[in-house]
Design an enzyme around this catalytic site. Sequence first.
Site, PDB file in Angstrom:
ATOM      1  N   ASP A  38       1.683 -15.348   6.750  1.00 31.45           N
ATOM      2  CA  ASP A  38       1.370 -16.755   6.460  1.00 31.45           C
ATOM      3  C   ASP A  38       1.563 -17.052   4.977  1.00 31.45           C
ATOM      4  OD1 ASP A  38       0.838 -17.248   9.107  1.00 31.45           O
ATOM      5  OD2 ASP A  38      -1.347 -17.243   8.902  1.00 31.45           O
TER       6      ASP A  38
ATOM      7  N   PRO B 190       0.779  -1.230   0.000  1.00 35.46           N
ATOM      8  CA  PRO B 190       0.000   0.000   0.000  1.00 35.46           C
ATOM      9  C   PRO B 190       0.817   1.290   0.000  1.00 35.46           C
ATOM     10  CG  PRO B 190      -0.197  -1.170   2.096  1.00 35.46           C
ATOM     11  CD  PRO B 190       0.477  -2.093   1.134  1.00 35.46           C
ATOM     12  N   ASN B 191       0.329   2.219  -0.783  1.00 29.06           N
ATOM     13  CA  ASN B 191       0.859   3.592  -0.896  1.00 29.06           C
ATOM     14  C   ASN B 191       2.149   3.682  -1.711  1.00 29.06           C
ATOM     15  OD1 ASN B 191      -1.215   4.837   0.757  1.00 29.06           O
ATOM     16  ND2 ASN B 191      -0.295   3.720   2.452  1.00 29.06           N
TER      17      ASN B 191
ATOM     18  N   ARG C 171       7.423   1.008  13.358  1.00 28.82           N
ATOM     19  CA  ARG C 171       8.060   0.447  12.159  1.00 28.82           C
ATOM     20  C   ARG C 171       9.219  -0.485  12.511  1.00 28.82           C
ATOM     21  NH1 ARG C 171       5.780   3.593   7.986  1.00 28.82           N
ATOM     22  NH2 ARG C 171       5.282   5.689   8.695  1.00 28.82           N
TER      23      ARG C 171
ATOM     24  N   ARG D  97      13.199   4.864  12.118  1.00 27.09           N
ATOM     25  CA  ARG D  97      11.981   5.688  12.073  1.00 27.09           C
ATOM     26  C   ARG D  97      11.111   5.436  13.309  1.00 27.09           C
ATOM     27  NH1 ARG D  97       9.435   4.940   6.342  1.00 27.09           N
ATOM     28  NH2 ARG D  97       8.250   6.761   7.063  1.00 27.09           N
TER      29      ARG D  97
ATOM     30  N   ASN E 103       8.052  -5.729  -1.108  1.00 21.39           N
ATOM     31  CA  ASN E 103       7.994  -4.589  -0.186  1.00 21.39           C
ATOM     32  C   ASN E 103       6.568  -4.556   0.366  1.00 21.39           C
ATOM     33  OD1 ASN E 103       7.894  -2.220   1.234  1.00 21.39           O
ATOM     34  ND2 ASN E 103       9.062  -1.043  -0.260  1.00 21.39           N
TER      35      ASN E 103
ATOM     36  N   GLU F  38      12.457  -9.689   1.562  1.00 22.04           N
ATOM     37  CA  GLU F  38      11.698  -8.509   2.016  1.00 22.04           C
ATOM     38  C   GLU F  38      12.571  -7.280   1.783  1.00 22.04           C
ATOM     39  OE1 GLU F  38      10.800  -8.743   6.200  1.00 22.04           O
ATOM     40  OE2 GLU F  38      10.384  -6.588   6.326  1.00 22.04           O
TER      41      GLU F  38
ATOM     42  N   SER G 166      13.231   2.766   2.778  1.00 20.40           N
ATOM     43  CA  SER G 166      13.777   3.459   3.944  1.00 20.40           C
ATOM     44  C   SER G 166      14.314   2.425   4.937  1.00 20.40           C
ATOM     45  CB  SER G 166      12.677   4.299   4.613  1.00 20.40           C
ATOM     46  OG  SER G 166      11.696   3.452   5.201  1.00 20.40           O
TER      47      SER G 166
ATOM     48  N   TYR H 248      11.357   8.770   0.698  1.00 23.85           N
ATOM     49  CA  TYR H 248      11.298   7.725  -0.326  1.00 23.85           C
ATOM     50  C   TYR H 248      11.912   8.132  -1.668  1.00 23.85           C
ATOM     51  CZ  TYR H 248       8.099   5.606   3.026  1.00 23.85           C
ATOM     52  OH  TYR H 248       7.557   5.056   4.168  1.00 23.85           O
TER      53      TYR H 248
ATOM     54  N   ARG I 134       5.119  10.894  -2.747  1.00 26.14           N
ATOM     55  CA  ARG I 134       4.888  10.573  -1.326  1.00 26.14           C
ATOM     56  C   ARG I 134       6.173  10.793  -0.521  1.00 26.14           C
ATOM     57  NH1 ARG I 134       4.681   4.467   1.128  1.00 26.14           N
ATOM     58  NH2 ARG I 134       4.190   5.060   3.273  1.00 26.14           N
TER      59      ARG I 134
ATOM     60  N   ALA J 270       3.254  -0.847   4.740  1.00 24.98           N
ATOM     61  CA  ALA J 270       2.749  -0.834   6.127  1.00 24.98           C
ATOM     62  C   ALA J 270       2.289  -2.213   6.600  1.00 24.98           C
ATOM     63  CB  ALA J 270       1.615   0.181   6.264  1.00 24.98           C
TER      64      ALA J 270
ATOM     65  N   HIS K 209      12.835  -2.807   1.829  1.00 19.58           N
ATOM     66  CA  HIS K 209      12.285  -1.499   2.196  1.00 19.58           C
ATOM     67  C   HIS K 209      13.181  -0.417   1.604  1.00 19.58           C
ATOM     68  CE1 HIS K 209       9.492  -3.357   4.960  1.00 19.58           C
ATOM     69  NE2 HIS K 209      10.490  -4.137   5.350  1.00 19.58           N
TER      70      HIS K 209
END
Length: 146
Positions: free
Chosen positions: A86, A10-11, A113, A109, A73, A100, A104, A23, A18, A76, A102
Amino acid sequence: MTRVLVLNGPNLGRLGTRQPDIYGSSTLDDLRANLTEAAPDGVSIDLRQTDDEGSLIGWLHEAVDQRMPVILNPAAFTHYSYALRDAVAIVTEAGLPLIEVHLSNPHSREEFRHTSVITGVATGVIAGLGFDSYRLALSAVLHRLA
Ligand code: DQA
């Protein structure tokens, strides 16, 4: 041809506008171009983004069924989605690499997070390096497949 799924939560569709101080000012299309250029011959990049948890889970199931390595990624969802965790476990338990990533560094932060419910079932995690997080993840998944 090896297809690498690059999934964004999301986002992340708002990249470019953003919080550019965190970012950066490049977009998701820039990221797709960047990874496509970095991919060696015989490797294609399938980059997707959704704000929807169910779609992300469905794409992870697809990765298992199609035997595709994954760069994820979770945005949130990283911090609280046990359903996504899962689904990630299903991928890695099937013997597929899932990194995984990210943009940032979540650990520098806000406190919320600092927790990832994903990391414990991922193959590895790369954070804090902007688009380099994804480029390094690409080389890691390909190395794991080889
Ligand atoms: C993020 C970090 C998350 O905490 C945040 O919710 C995001 C992006 C990152 O790439 O730095 O949306 O995953």
